[in-house]
Design a protein around this motif. Structure first.
Motif, PDB file in Angstrom:
ATOM      1  N   PRO A 249       0.970  -1.443  -0.127  1.00  0.00           N
ATOM      2  CA  PRO A 249       0.172  -0.060   0.065  1.00  0.00           C
ATOM      3  C   PRO A 249       0.844   1.346   0.064  1.00  0.00           C
ATOM      4  N   PRO A 250       0.308   2.353  -0.811  1.00  0.00           N
ATOM      5  CA  PRO A 250       1.298   3.602  -0.765  1.00  0.00           C
ATOM      6  C   PRO A 250       1.376   4.052   0.444  1.00  0.00           C
ATOM      7  N   THR A 251       2.569   4.476   0.872  1.00  0.00           N
ATOM      8  CA  THR A 251       2.826   5.224   2.079  1.00  0.00           C
ATOM      9  C   THR A 251       3.128   6.595   1.649  1.00  0.00           C
ATOM     10  N   CYS A 252       2.842   7.767   1.973  1.00  0.00           N
ATOM     11  CA  CYS A 252       3.332   8.990   1.652  1.00  0.00           C
ATOM     12  C   CYS A 252       4.485   9.631   2.684  1.00  0.00           C
ATOM     13  N   GLY A 253       5.354   8.882   2.616  1.00  0.00           N
ATOM     14  CA  GLY A 253       6.324   9.367   3.658  1.00  0.00           C
ATOM     15  C   GLY A 253       7.249  10.742   2.873  1.00  0.00           C
ATOM     16  N   TYR A 254       8.005  11.326   3.641  1.00  0.00           N
ATOM     17  CA  TYR A 254       8.728  12.432   3.474  1.00  0.00           C
ATOM     18  C   TYR A 254       9.593  12.291   2.053  1.00  0.00           C
ATOM     19  N   ASP A 255       9.271  13.273   1.129  1.00  0.00           N
ATOM     20  CA  ASP A 255      10.021  13.249  -0.169  1.00  0.00           C
ATOM     21  C   ASP A 255      10.424  14.703  -0.421  1.00  0.00           C
ATOM     22  N   SER A 256      11.950  14.853  -0.689  1.00  0.00           N
ATOM     23  CA  SER A 256      12.468  16.179  -0.922  1.00  0.00           C
ATOM     24  C   SER A 256      11.670  16.803  -2.174  1.00  0.00           C
ATOM     25  N   ASN A 257      11.376  15.825  -3.343  1.00  0.00           N
ATOM     26  CA  ASN A 257      10.662  16.673  -4.362  1.00  0.00           C
ATOM     27  C   ASN A 257       9.404  17.261  -4.038  1.00  0.00           C
ATOM     28  N   VAL A 258       8.572  16.367  -2.998  1.00  0.00           N
ATOM     29  CA  VAL A 258       7.240  17.080  -2.780  1.00  0.00           C
ATOM     30  C   VAL A 258       7.551  18.261  -2.054  1.00  0.00           C
TER      31      VAL A 258
ATOM     32  N   CYS B  31      -2.872   8.862   2.938  1.00  0.00           N
ATOM     33  CA  CYS B  31      -1.672   9.682   2.594  1.00  0.00           C
ATOM     34  C   CYS B  31      -2.056  10.945   2.576  1.00  0.00           C
ATOM     35  N   PHE B  32      -3.073  11.345   2.284  1.00  0.00           N
ATOM     36  CA  PHE B  32      -3.501  12.942   2.673  1.00  0.00           C
ATOM     37  C   PHE B  32      -2.903  13.306   4.341  1.00  0.00           C
TER      38      PHE B  32
ATOM     39  N   GLU C 286      -0.751  11.993   6.015  1.00  0.00           N
ATOM     40  CA  GLU C 286       0.589  11.931   6.263  1.00  0.00           C
ATOM     41  C   GLU C 286       1.373  13.073   5.566  1.00  0.00           C
ATOM     42  N   VAL C 287       0.715  13.524   4.264  1.00  0.00           N
ATOM     43  CA  VAL C 287       1.283  14.706   3.666  1.00  0.00           C
ATOM     44  C   VAL C 287       1.201  16.113   4.742  1.00  0.00           C
ATOM     45  N   ASN C 288       0.022  15.880   5.207  1.00  0.00           N
ATOM     46  CA  ASN C 288      -0.413  16.993   6.310  1.00  0.00           C
ATOM     47  C   ASN C 288       0.833  17.247   7.312  1.00  0.00           C
ATOM     48  N   THR C 289       1.228  15.919   7.679  1.00  0.00           N
ATOM     49  CA  THR C 289       2.011  15.785   9.023  1.00  0.00           C
ATOM     50  C   THR C 289       3.605  16.169   8.439  1.00  0.00           C
ATOM     51  N   ASN C 290       3.832  15.453   7.305  1.00  0.00           N
ATOM     52  CA  ASN C 290       5.243  15.532   6.898  1.00  0.00           C
ATOM     53  C   ASN C 290       5.746  16.799   6.624  1.00  0.00           C
ATOM     54  N   TYR C 291       4.715  17.542   6.127  1.00  0.00           N
ATOM     55  CA  TYR C 291       5.081  18.766   5.518  1.00  0.00           C
ATOM     56  C   TYR C 291       4.826  20.001   6.386  1.00  0.00           C
ATOM     57  N   ASN C 292       4.147  19.626   7.757  1.00  0.00           N
ATOM     58  CA  ASN C 292       3.714  20.569   8.807  1.00  0.00           C
ATOM     59  C   ASN C 292       2.737  21.481   8.078  1.00  0.00           C
ATOM     60  N   LEU C 293       1.663  20.887   7.540  1.00  0.00           N
ATOM     61  CA  LEU C 293       0.789  21.880   6.847  1.00  0.00           C
ATOM     62  C   LEU C 293      -0.316  22.586   8.032  1.00  0.00           C
ATOM     63  N   GLY C 294      -0.393  21.983   8.961  1.00  0.00           N
ATOM     64  CA  GLY C 294      -1.187  22.466   9.973  1.00  0.00           C
ATOM     65  C   GLY C 294      -2.621  22.336   9.856  1.00  0.00           C
TER      66      GLY C 294
ATOM     67  N   THR D 140      -4.677  23.591   2.478  1.00  0.00           N
ATOM     68  CA  THR D 140      -5.426  22.572   1.775  1.00  0.00           C
ATOM     69  C   THR D 140      -5.361  22.304   0.458  1.00  0.00           C
ATOM     70  N   VAL D 141      -4.742  23.465  -0.251  1.00  0.00           N
ATOM     71  CA  VAL D 141      -4.168  23.204  -1.633  1.00  0.00           C
ATOM     72  C   VAL D 141      -2.987  22.177  -1.692  1.00  0.00           C
ATOM     73  N   LYS D 142      -2.121  22.686  -0.710  1.00  0.00           N
ATOM     74  CA  LYS D 142      -0.886  22.079  -0.431  1.00  0.00           C
ATOM     75  C   LYS D 142      -1.032  20.614  -0.170  1.00  0.00           C
ATOM     76  N   ALA D 143      -1.958  20.224   0.599  1.00  0.00           N
ATOM     77  CA  ALA D 143      -2.074  18.815   1.103  1.00  0.00           C
ATOM     78  C   ALA D 143      -2.756  18.312  -0.172  1.00  0.00           C
ATOM     79  N   GLY D 144      -3.649  18.693  -0.839  1.00  0.00           N
ATOM     80  CA  GLY D 144      -4.080  18.022  -2.180  1.00  0.00           C
ATOM     81  C   GLY D 144      -3.007  17.770  -3.118  1.00  0.00           C
ATOM     82  N   VAL D 145      -2.042  19.086  -3.603  1.00  0.00           N
ATOM     83  CA  VAL D 145      -1.023  18.604  -4.457  1.00  0.00           C
ATOM     84  C   VAL D 145      -0.044  17.831  -3.836  1.00  0.00           C
ATOM     85  N   GLY D 146       0.263  17.786  -2.345  1.00  0.00           N
ATOM     86  CA  GLY D 146       1.296  16.895  -2.041  1.00  0.00           C
ATOM     87  C   GLY D 146       0.598  15.440  -2.020  1.00  0.00           C
ATOM     88  N   SER D 147      -0.557  15.301  -1.710  1.00  0.00           N
ATOM     89  CA  SER D 147      -0.841  13.803  -1.846  1.00  0.00           C
ATOM     90  C   SER D 147      -1.121  13.234  -3.325  1.00  0.00           C
TER      91      SER D 147
END
Ligand SMILES: [Zn+2]
Length: 551
Positions: A93-102, A346-347, A349-357, A427-434
């Motif tokens: 299953p896809p996990t959306c861990g930290y990625d420098s590209n994202v 994934c959504f 995880e992205v919120n957490t990994n990139y500190n989107l708040g 929310t835009v960032k979380a969507g794009v990042g996911s």
């Protein structure tokens, strides 16, 4: 695919459901692995069947056939037991861990950009459409496609996407469908109060002979970014409806939150993803006809049955950014399918990994079905809907039981001034990042961007740059006003220089160059801006007085 594969997610077994529940992840893995075994087995069988020779030939070559049968069985045996473990690994299953590209993609999503997209699509500002400047005052679907000059959102969208380098006909396509729209004056509009995965979209097949509104074709705009990796046949979808509604839907329906917010997220994705390579293919789809009852997405799903099997997940963004209590809380409507849960996880995880708040209500049972994600649920495709804090949910959820619904929903007052930009941007960032994470980023298209010089010759200008590794072609852009002016593409070359002979003397010409891959959507950033000007030769200055003096 059935809605509940193997019945593993019937309501009675859903107790204890949680995105991080390892049990469900492993069940999903087993189900996928089982599916792969079945697919592999059936494909081997069909290959073998196809290889059978006609009966007459078999008689003539009985002995070789027996040997080949043994070989085939052996090959089949080896294939099944050697390939399956690899398939299981690939289907983790896809996990959306930290990625420098994202992270670098998200760094380029700015509040200024997001605000401008929302303003442009909701009629706040004039936008360039063709040769004129217009305001988009309504995006009601009948108006989008009937040449209403105040509803030119669809051509504007196409022009913007083409300016990003999405080639019309290949990476930028229209999915046309027949709405059979029946204007009764009391049409049912999509209503987010409708709850449930079994939400049934309204019938778009009612026909009234001679109805002029039925002569128009409606369209969804589809951006395709082909994958660069071994999983390019798998697709991640990012969707939002671009149409709007209000009591004055034909003339005034700004729909800033519903759903210029989602459109802004898709525009940012289209603008930024073209600089990166992804393993999987990404499709960004702007649906229309949503407000009539999910017509655009329903038609898309109907017309692309084969694609449905290849979709990893759908991130649908519909109506976010209203946050009157400024608690940064949104709702993720995930539903109960394991595939949807992976997208929802994934959504988060992205919120957490990139500190989107963002805080969020993670809604499984009782998820809202009244947006385009439901068309994919109907096809058994994993999808989530990203929504403002529209309803009160359990106090244990992220929004603490609060409800913060936009009172301007479907009104002419749904304008950007009602929105809270920190929540909108996050929310835009979380969507794009996911979507970027699910598509498995592989890095930037090019390690460097072109650096150019422009040198005047006698009657031409030479633009030079160093070769960029991996570039197939270079697009040369020119402006006649300034480095900040509007640039048009004047050439595509495969060498690292360009000779511009289409010039007037004593004029400044401004150049920029972008490296690109052919047969893909992959670009470098634009180069520096270089300016050059061919002066009138001094020869003329001195020659003319001499002639006069000689007379
Ligand atoms: Zn909406």
């Amino acid at each position: 695919m059935p809605l509940n594969p193997n019945g593993i997610c019937s309501p009675t077994t859903l107790e204890g459901w949680h995105p991080s529940n390892a049990f469900w992840r492993s069940r999903k893995k087993q189900w996928k692995a089982g599916l792969k075994v079945r697919q592999l087995f059936s494909s081997q069988l069909s290959t073998r069947t196809a290889d059978y020779k006609p009966a007459r030939q078999i008689k003539q070559s009985k002995e070789p056939m027996k040997k080949s049968r043994i070989v085939l069985v052996f090959v089949l045996f080896v294939l099944i037991f050697s390939t399956v473990p690899q398939e299981v690994t690939a289907q983790t299953p896809p996990t959306c861990g930290y990625d420098s590209n994202v992270e670098s993609i998200l760094a380029e999503v700015t509040q200024e950009d997001v605000v401008q997209w929302i303003r442009n699509f909701s009629g706040e500002d004039f936008v360039p459409i063709g040769v004129s400047q217009k305001k988009i005052l309504t995006r009601f679907s009948t108006q989008l496609f009937n040449l209403n000059v105040n509803a030119l959102a669809y051509p504007y969208l196409g022009e913007q996407l083409r300016s990003f380098g999405f080639e019309e006909g290949t990476y930028l396509t229209d999915h046309a469908y027949t709405p059979n729209y029946v204007p009764t004056g009391t049409e049912n509009m999509i209503d987010l109060h409708n709850v449930g995965e079994d939400y049934v979209s309204s019938d778009r097949n009612t026909k009234v002979v001679g109805n002029p509104d039925q002569t128009t074709t409606w369209k969804n705009k589809v951006v395709t970014i082909p994958g660069h990796g071994p999983n390019a046949d798998e697709i991640v979808l990012m969707t939002a409806h671009m149409d709007s509604t209000s009591p004055q839907r034909n003339t005034n329906a700004p729909g800033a939150e519903d759903n210029a917010s989602g459109v802004a997220a898709l525009m940012e994705a289209a603008r930024l993803f073209r600089f990166y390579k992804f393993d999987r293919t990404i499709k960004i789809i702007f649906f229309t006809g949503e407000e009539q009852g999910l017509w655009g997405s329903e038609a898309y799903v109907e017309d692309h049955p084969a694609e449905m099997d290849n979709i990893i997940g759908v991130v649908n963004l519909d109506m976010f950014g209203y946050d009157n209590d400024q608690d940064m809380c949104i709702e993720l409507h995930v539903g109960t399918m394991p595939d949807s849960n992976q997208v929802g996880t994934c959504f988060t995880e992205v919120n957490t990994n990139y500190n989107l708040g963002l805080a969020y209500d993670y809604v499984t049972n009782g998820a809202i079905g009244a947006s385009d994600h439901a068309s994919f649920w109907d096809a058994g495709v994993g999808a989530i809907e990203v929504l403002e804090n529209f309803q009160a949910h359990d106090e244990s959820f992220g929004c603490n039981g609060t409800q913060d619904r936009n009172p301007h929903y479907h009104q002419i007052t749904d304008t950007i001034d009602k929105m809270y930009m920190p929540a909108t941007l996050a929310t835009v960032k979380a969507g794009v990042g996911s979507v970027a994470s699910l598509a498995l980023p592989m890095g930037k298209c090019f390690a460097t961007d072109p650096q150019i010089t422009a040198t005047p010759q006698t009657e031409s200008i030479i633009v030079n740059w160093a070769e960029i590794e991996g570039a197939d072609v270079y697009n040369v852009y020119r402006s006649t006003t300034s480095c900040a002016g509007s640039f048009t593409q004047v050439a595509q070359v495969s060498t690292n220089s360009y000779k511009d002979v289409d010039i007037d003397l004593e004029n400044d010409y401004f150049y920029k160059v972008q490296a690109a891959e052919t047969g893909a959507v992959c670009y470098s950033q634009m180069s520096n801006c270089a300016v050059a000007r061919v002066e009138v030769p001094i020869f003329f200055d001195i020659f003319i007085p001499l002639v006069i003096a000689g007379e």
